[in-house]
Design an enzyme around this catalytic site. Structure first.
Site, PDB file in Angstrom:
ATOM      1  N   LYS A  13       0.815  -1.221   0.000  1.00  0.00           N
ATOM      2  CA  LYS A  13       0.000   0.000   0.000  1.00  0.00           C
ATOM      3  C   LYS A  13       0.848   1.272   0.000  1.00  0.00           C
ATOM      4  CE  LYS A  13      -3.947  -2.291   2.046  1.00  0.00           C
ATOM      5  NZ  LYS A  13      -4.937  -2.385   3.125  1.00  0.00           N
ATOM      6  N   ASP A  16      -9.985   2.086   2.588  1.00  0.00           N
ATOM      7  CA  ASP A  16      -9.963   1.208   3.774  1.00  0.00           C
ATOM      8  C   ASP A  16     -10.646   1.840   4.986  1.00  0.00           C
ATOM      9  OD1 ASP A  16      -8.645  -0.964   2.673  1.00  0.00           O
ATOM     10  OD2 ASP A  16      -6.657  -0.220   3.209  1.00  0.00           O
TER      11      ASP A  16
HETATM   12  P1  ATR Z   1       0.241  -3.992   6.371  1.00  0.00           P
HETATM   13  O1  ATR Z   1      -0.039  -3.462   5.000  1.00  0.00           O
HETATM   14  O2  ATR Z   1      -0.491  -5.266   6.709  1.00  0.00           O
HETATM   15  O3  ATR Z   1       0.061  -2.959   7.429  1.00  0.00           O
HETATM   16  P2  ATR Z   1       3.062  -3.616   6.725  1.00  0.00           P
HETATM   17  O4  ATR Z   1       3.013  -2.238   6.148  1.00  0.00           O
HETATM   18  O5  ATR Z   1       4.209  -4.508   6.384  1.00  0.00           O
HETATM   19  O6  ATR Z   1       1.782  -4.445   6.338  1.00  0.00           O
HETATM   20  O7  ATR Z   1       2.945  -3.445   8.307  1.00  0.00           O
HETATM   21  C1  ATR Z   1       2.923  -4.548   9.161  1.00  0.00           C
HETATM   22  C2  ATR Z   1       2.632  -4.078  10.572  1.00  0.00           C
HETATM   23  O8  ATR Z   1       2.605  -5.206  11.458  1.00  0.00           O
HETATM   24  C3  ATR Z   1       3.686  -3.136  11.132  1.00  0.00           C
HETATM   25  O9  ATR Z   1       3.073  -2.262  12.039  1.00  0.00           O
HETATM   26  C4  ATR Z   1       4.637  -4.112  11.850  1.00  0.00           C
HETATM   27  O10 ATR Z   1       5.429  -3.531  12.840  1.00  0.00           O
HETATM   28  P3  ATR Z   1       6.870  -2.868  12.452  1.00  0.00           P
HETATM   29  O11 ATR Z   1       6.552  -1.552  11.768  1.00  0.00           O
HETATM   30  O12 ATR Z   1       7.560  -2.682  13.729  1.00  0.00           O
HETATM   31  O13 ATR Z   1       7.535  -3.846  11.523  1.00  0.00           O
HETATM   32  C5  ATR Z   1       3.610  -5.030  12.467  1.00  0.00           C
HETATM   33  N1  ATR Z   1       4.153  -6.342  12.800  1.00  0.00           N
HETATM   34  C6  ATR Z   1       4.467  -7.356  11.962  1.00  0.00           C
HETATM   35  N2  ATR Z   1       4.914  -8.430  12.631  1.00  0.00           N
HETATM   36  C7  ATR Z   1       4.897  -8.092  13.948  1.00  0.00           C
HETATM   37  C8  ATR Z   1       5.226  -8.771  15.175  1.00  0.00           C
HETATM   38  N3  ATR Z   1       5.663 -10.036  15.177  1.00  0.00           N
HETATM   39  N4  ATR Z   1       5.054  -8.105  16.324  1.00  0.00           N
HETATM   40  C9  ATR Z   1       4.582  -6.823  16.344  1.00  0.00           C
HETATM   41  N5  ATR Z   1       4.247  -6.118  15.223  1.00  0.00           N
HETATM   42  C10 ATR Z   1       4.401  -6.757  14.057  1.00  0.00           C
END
Ligand code: ATR
Length: 277
Positions: free
Chosen positions: A62, A99
């Site tokens: 996105k 969204d």
């Molecule tokens: P999306 O489009 O689904 O939001 P993204 O932009 O890759 O995908 O964002 C994923 C989100 O999930 C982020 O907020 C990420 O945290 P970080 O910015 O610190 O990476 C969060 N996230 C993913 N795996 C995680 C985990 N195991 N624990 C906590 N937060 C997680």
């Protein structure tokens, strides 16, 4: 026949082709809509090769889609810094983000929730969180706490929202001190990998509502935690998915389909799949 697609990764189990096919049947609009697997590196190339007139974009693309529009984005997409809907404009793309409106419509119209003056916890600060945060503020919530594993991303989201009095950025370690929330939203991708970081039970109470922006298996861990923490009402992302799709359909075709029969059919299917398991 005009072509449309949803881009993301993983994309094989996306319900969007089914939803848009149902909208097209309902409105009598001739179109096709497919799911195309694409990662950050190959998104622009696959989009160009697809020949689509419009596209939806889901995780993790996105923010890539926002960049690809080179400033030609709606006000709500700019505020979110994320694009989930692309419309072809000449040789380039215009970006929008449906969204947030999709989530607010699902919560207020389908689930009958009043969002005004609610204290809201938003877990995550990625593309999904960015998409819904502005619409939640616009819906009149009292305050928004954005919690992210990497605190600088939470800070960036809160700065972009431009409402220092109502929107606050915190790290995951701050959770135990934040007290109870009216609405708790999981916008992380953590549960898609199966591991949600531990959450204090004190975040939720009997009047709290929990929402996972994912649906199906991915929504199970957070919503199971929410039930255990005493939430009265838990909601997965299926309704938001159908509502954001209807808004994209409106942008592309000028007609807003009736979402209720499509949502009902998808929920029945989801129940049937769970029962079959
Ligand atoms: P999306 O489009 O689904 O939001 P993204 O932009 O890759 O995908 O964002 C994923 C989100 O999930 C982020 O907020 C990420 O945290 P970080 O910015 O610190 O990476 C969060 N996230 C993913 N795996 C995680 C985990 N195991 N624990 C906590 N937060 C997680």
């Amino acid at each position: 026949m005009p072509h449309y697609a949803v881009f993301g990764s993983p994309i094989a189990h996306s319900q969007s082709p089914r939803i848009h096919a149902a909208f097209a049947r309902q409105t009598g609009i001739a179109m096709d809509y497919v799911a195309i697997e694409a990662d950050h590196a190959r998104f622009a190339e696959k989009l160009a090769a697809s020949g689509v007139a419009g596209a939806n974009v889901t995780l993790p693309l996105k923010e890539d889609a926002f960049a690809l529009c080179a400033g030609n984005v709606s006000a709500r997409a700019r505020r979110a810094g994320a694009v989930n809907t692309l419309l072809r404009e000449g040789a380039g793309w215009r970006g929008d983000n449906t969204d947030g409106l999709g989530l607010v419509r699902d919560l207020t119209e389908r689930h009958g929730l009043d969002l005004r003056e609610r204290r809201v916890l938003l877990l995550g600060a990625g593309g999904a969180a960015r998409g819904v945060a502005p619409a939640l503020l616009d819906a009149g919530i009292h305050s928004l706490y954005v919690i992210n594993r990497s605190p600088e991303r939470a800070d960036a989201l809160v700065d972009a929202l431009g409402e220092p009095g109502r929107a606050h950025a915190r790290g995951w370690d701050a959770l135990p001190a934040l007290g109870e929330f009216d609405l708790l939203i999981n916008a992380t991708s953590a549960s898609r990998g199966g591991s949600l970081p531990p959450l204090p039970m004190a975040l939720a109470g009997p009047r709290s509502v929990a929402v996972d922006l994912s649906y199906g298996e991915a929504a199970v861990p957070f919503l199971a935690w929410a039930r255990a923490a005493g939430c009265s009402h838990v909601v997965d992302g299926l309704g938001m998915l159908v509502e954001q799709a209807a808004e994209s359909f409106l942008l592309w075709h000028g007609v807003r389909p009736d979402t209720e029969p499509v949502y009902a059919a998808l929920s029945q299917r989801a129940d049937a799949l769970v029962t079959a398991d």
